[in-house]
Design a protein around this motif. Structure first.
Motif, PDB file in Angstrom:
ATOM      1  N   LYS A 278      -4.633   4.293   0.624  1.00  0.00           N
ATOM      2  CA  LYS A 278      -5.658   5.245   1.053  1.00  0.00           C
ATOM      3  C   LYS A 278      -6.024   6.201  -0.086  1.00  0.00           C
ATOM      4  O   LYS A 278      -7.101   6.782  -0.094  1.00  0.00           O
TER       5      LYS A 278
ATOM      6  N   LYS B  43     -11.739   1.731  -2.725  1.00  0.00           N
ATOM      7  CA  LYS B  43     -10.909   0.595  -2.328  1.00  0.00           C
ATOM      8  C   LYS B  43     -11.364  -0.720  -2.957  1.00  0.00           C
ATOM      9  O   LYS B  43     -10.578  -1.648  -3.111  1.00  0.00           O
TER      10      LYS B  43
ATOM     11  N   GLY C  74      -7.236  -2.753   9.459  1.00  0.00           N
ATOM     12  CA  GLY C  74      -7.542  -1.722  10.446  1.00  0.00           C
ATOM     13  C   GLY C  74      -9.049  -1.576  10.472  1.00  0.00           C
ATOM     14  O   GLY C  74      -9.774  -2.334  11.105  1.00  0.00           O
ATOM     15  N   GLY C  75      -9.555  -0.593   9.698  1.00  0.00           N
ATOM     16  CA  GLY C  75     -10.989  -0.422   9.555  1.00  0.00           C
ATOM     17  C   GLY C  75     -11.623  -1.477   8.655  1.00  0.00           C
ATOM     18  O   GLY C  75     -12.829  -1.660   8.653  1.00  0.00           O
ATOM     19  N   GLY C  76     -10.795  -2.145   7.860  1.00  0.00           N
ATOM     20  CA  GLY C  76     -11.287  -3.248   7.028  1.00  0.00           C
ATOM     21  C   GLY C  76     -11.889  -2.831   5.697  1.00  0.00           C
ATOM     22  O   GLY C  76     -12.481  -3.652   4.986  1.00  0.00           O
TER      23      GLY C  76
ATOM     24  N   GLY D  15     -10.697  -2.135   2.756  1.00  0.00           N
ATOM     25  CA  GLY D  15     -10.227  -2.837   1.561  1.00  0.00           C
ATOM     26  C   GLY D  15     -10.777  -4.248   1.484  1.00  0.00           C
ATOM     27  O   GLY D  15     -11.169  -4.734   0.423  1.00  0.00           O
TER      28      GLY D  15
ATOM     29  N   GLY E  45      -1.485   1.946  10.724  1.00  0.00           N
ATOM     30  CA  GLY E  45      -2.700   1.641   9.963  1.00  0.00           C
ATOM     31  C   GLY E  45      -3.523   0.522  10.592  1.00  0.00           C
ATOM     32  O   GLY E  45      -4.696   0.345  10.279  1.00  0.00           O
ATOM     33  N   LEU E  46      -2.887  -0.247  11.477  1.00  0.00           N
ATOM     34  CA  LEU E  46      -3.601  -1.350  12.137  1.00  0.00           C
ATOM     35  C   LEU E  46      -4.078  -0.957  13.540  1.00  0.00           C
ATOM     36  O   LEU E  46      -4.686  -1.751  14.244  1.00  0.00           O
TER      37      LEU E  46
ATOM     38  N   GLU F 233       2.673  -2.736   8.067  1.00  0.00           N
ATOM     39  CA  GLU F 233       1.399  -3.423   7.810  1.00  0.00           C
ATOM     40  C   GLU F 233       1.581  -4.494   6.734  1.00  0.00           C
ATOM     41  O   GLU F 233       1.020  -5.589   6.827  1.00  0.00           O
TER      42      GLU F 233
ATOM     43  N   THR G 179       0.253  -2.402   1.719  1.00  0.00           N
ATOM     44  CA  THR G 179      -0.669  -1.275   1.653  1.00  0.00           C
ATOM     45  C   THR G 179       0.002   0.098   1.703  1.00  0.00           C
ATOM     46  O   THR G 179      -0.637   1.109   1.442  1.00  0.00           O
TER      47      THR G 179
HETATM   48  C1  LIG Z   1      -5.172   2.285   6.681  1.00  0.00           C
HETATM   49  C2  LIG Z   1      -4.135   1.282   6.466  1.00  0.00           C
HETATM   50  C3  LIG Z   1      -4.400  -0.079   6.639  1.00  0.00           C
HETATM   51  C4  LIG Z   1      -5.744  -0.600   7.076  1.00  0.00           C
HETATM   52  O1  LIG Z   1      -6.671  -0.443   6.055  1.00  0.00           O
HETATM   53  P1  LIG Z   1      -8.231  -0.715   6.284  1.00  0.00           P
HETATM   54  O2  LIG Z   1      -8.821  -0.856   4.937  1.00  0.00           O
HETATM   55  O3  LIG Z   1      -8.765   0.442   7.048  1.00  0.00           O
HETATM   56  O4  LIG Z   1      -8.333  -1.971   7.083  1.00  0.00           O
HETATM   57  C5  LIG Z   1      -3.380  -0.965   6.368  1.00  0.00           C
HETATM   58  N1  LIG Z   1      -2.163  -0.547   5.969  1.00  0.00           N
HETATM   59  C6  LIG Z   1      -1.869   0.758   5.800  1.00  0.00           C
HETATM   60  C7  LIG Z   1      -0.496   1.138   5.373  1.00  0.00           C
HETATM   61  C8  LIG Z   1      -2.848   1.716   6.031  1.00  0.00           C
HETATM   62  O5  LIG Z   1      -2.569   3.004   5.850  1.00  0.00           O
END
Ligand SMILES: *Cc1c(COP(=O)(O)O)cnc(C)c1O
Ligand SMILES: [Zn+2]
Length: 394
Positions: free
Chosen positions: A116, A219, A243-245, A247, A305-306, A354, A382
């Motif tokens: 992030k 990202k 999650g939001g996608g 990346g 995050g998901l 995640e 991530t």
């Molecule tokens: C936010 C997050 C995700 C999801 O990321 P997106 O780009 O929003 O899909 C995955 N893993 C972790 C650890 C996160 O903090």
């Protein structure tokens, strides 16, 4: 005399209707159709100004790709050293399950221990440059920590809205970084709604992911780094915990930009979205053939995050998964948790749930024949397991 451009960003373009927006004012979604905006660059000029060979001599942070980032070249970024993370072989874990060419991009080594930081470094730099003073974000955890850190460094206010069951480490981190933290009884979507309700009156600029154009720019550097670290040959498959996608969408944008600058060829990795069985709107939509995703009700997973039941970039993700001939996989929480220890014991990396989900997803993708032994496969870790102690305590 030759004039020197201070940047290569030309404008913003709606990802759905194509409407042009000015970059020089603070923007959220498309003013016509409420879909995400993308930054558009003069890639011909950027490619002439920056040769990929020159990158080796630059600082090891995402700002090395300065010509394809939105901040004018004469403005100092708000930086904590984000990006430039290692791409590590996961040979031991890979060999065990028959994938000798497995790699992990360890994003836990970013400031605030998650990827992030990439998005927030660029978004906060731009928000400050364009005059915002109060920034607000709904977050499942890591985005809050990252915003708190970069806002503090920029001298801006951070207003962070989190579900009340967000991992403790994220909540404490935000407070100790000086942010205003509000816990909400609900999900990240409820946090977003609260910000939408109050932002005008409070003077907040909404930094929700893909609801402003620059977190995705930060990202996308994941894609630039992958190409550079693999000597400009993209891998066969990428597993991304979604999650939001942002990346996933960002990397795809990076691949297109790099091709336009002649840095990579037309080959694209197959993109796989990995979601939690307790919150899998994209996987469900992919399986049903839909081009957008319905909200996933009663979402739950320890991989915070998901836990994104509805994403504004859903249609972009689904398009990428199909265009790349990739797919979507779900993993349950229990499997994530025990996979963390397997990865930890074999590779020396304490992954976030995640990241663990992606390692676990390999097995089912292999069984379905969607990835093959010997292919070069990249997993994104991530975030860090250290932020999720509640998940790992018996
Ligand atoms: C936010 C997050 C995700 C999801 O990321 P997106 O780009 O929003 O899909 C995955 N893993 C972790 C650890 C996160 O903090
Ligand atoms: Zn539009």
């Amino acid at each position: 005399m030759r004039s020197i451009a201070t940047m290569f960003l030309t404008h913003l373009s709606c990802t759905s209707c194509g409407l042009r927006h000015e970059w020089s004012a603070l923007q959220n979604l498309c003013t016509a159709c409420q879909k995400p905006l993308f930054a558009v660059y003069d890639l011909g000029a950027a490619g002439r100004a920056l040769k990929r060979e020159a990158l080796a001599r630059r600082e090891k942070s995402l700002w090395r790709y300065r010509e394809v980032l939105p901040l004018p070249l004469d403005i100092a970024p708000i930086s904590l050293g984000e990006g430039g993370t290692p791409l590590l072989p996961a040979a031991c874990f890979g060999a065990e399950i028959g994938f000798p060419n497995l790699w992990v991009k360890d994003e836990a080594q970013n400031p605030t221990q998650s990827f992030k930081a990439r998005g927030m470094a660029v978004a906060v730099s731009m928000a400050k440059h364009l005059g915002a003073t109060k920034l607000a974000v709904p977050t499942a955890g890591n985005a809050g920590g990252a915003l708190a850190a970069y806002a503090a460094r920029a001298g801006l206010e951070a207003h962070i809205f989190m579900p009340n069951d967000t991992p403790r480490a994220n909540v404490i981190e935000c407070r100790e970084l000086g942010a205003h933290v509000t816990l909400i009884a609900g999900l990240i979507t409820d946090c977003g709604a609260e910000i939408a309700r109050r932002k005008e009156k409070e003077g907040w600029f909404d930094l929700s992911t893909l609801k402003e154009p620059y977190r995705v720019e930060g990202k996308k550097t994941l894609g630039y780094e992958l190409a550079e670290q693999f000597n400009w040959e993209l891998p066969d498959a990428i597993l991304y915990p979604t999650g939001g996608g942002t990346g996933l969408i960002g990397m795809w944008k990076a691949f297109e930009e790099m091709e336009a600058m002649d840095w990579v060829g037309a080959k694209r990795p197959r993109m796989f979205s990995v979601q939690a069985s307790g919150c899998a709107p994209i996987a469900r939509a992919f399986a049903s053939g839909a081009s957008s995703a319905v909200e996933f009700l009663d979402a739950r997973t320890c991989a915070s995050g998901l836990r994104v039941p509805k994403a504004v970039g859903d249609f972009l993700m689904l398009k990428i998964l199909r265009e790349s001939r990739g797919g979507a996989v779900t993993v349950d929480d229990e499997t994530m948790i025990h996979t963390t220890r397997e990865v930890g014991a074999k590779e020396g990396i304490f992954v976030a749930p995640e990241g663990a989900a992606c390692f676990a997803a390999l097995q089912s993708l292999a069984t379905e024949g969607k990835i093959k032994p010997g292919e070069r496969i990249v997993i994104f870790n991530t975030g860090s397991g250290i932020k999720y102690l509640e998940c790992y305590e018996p």
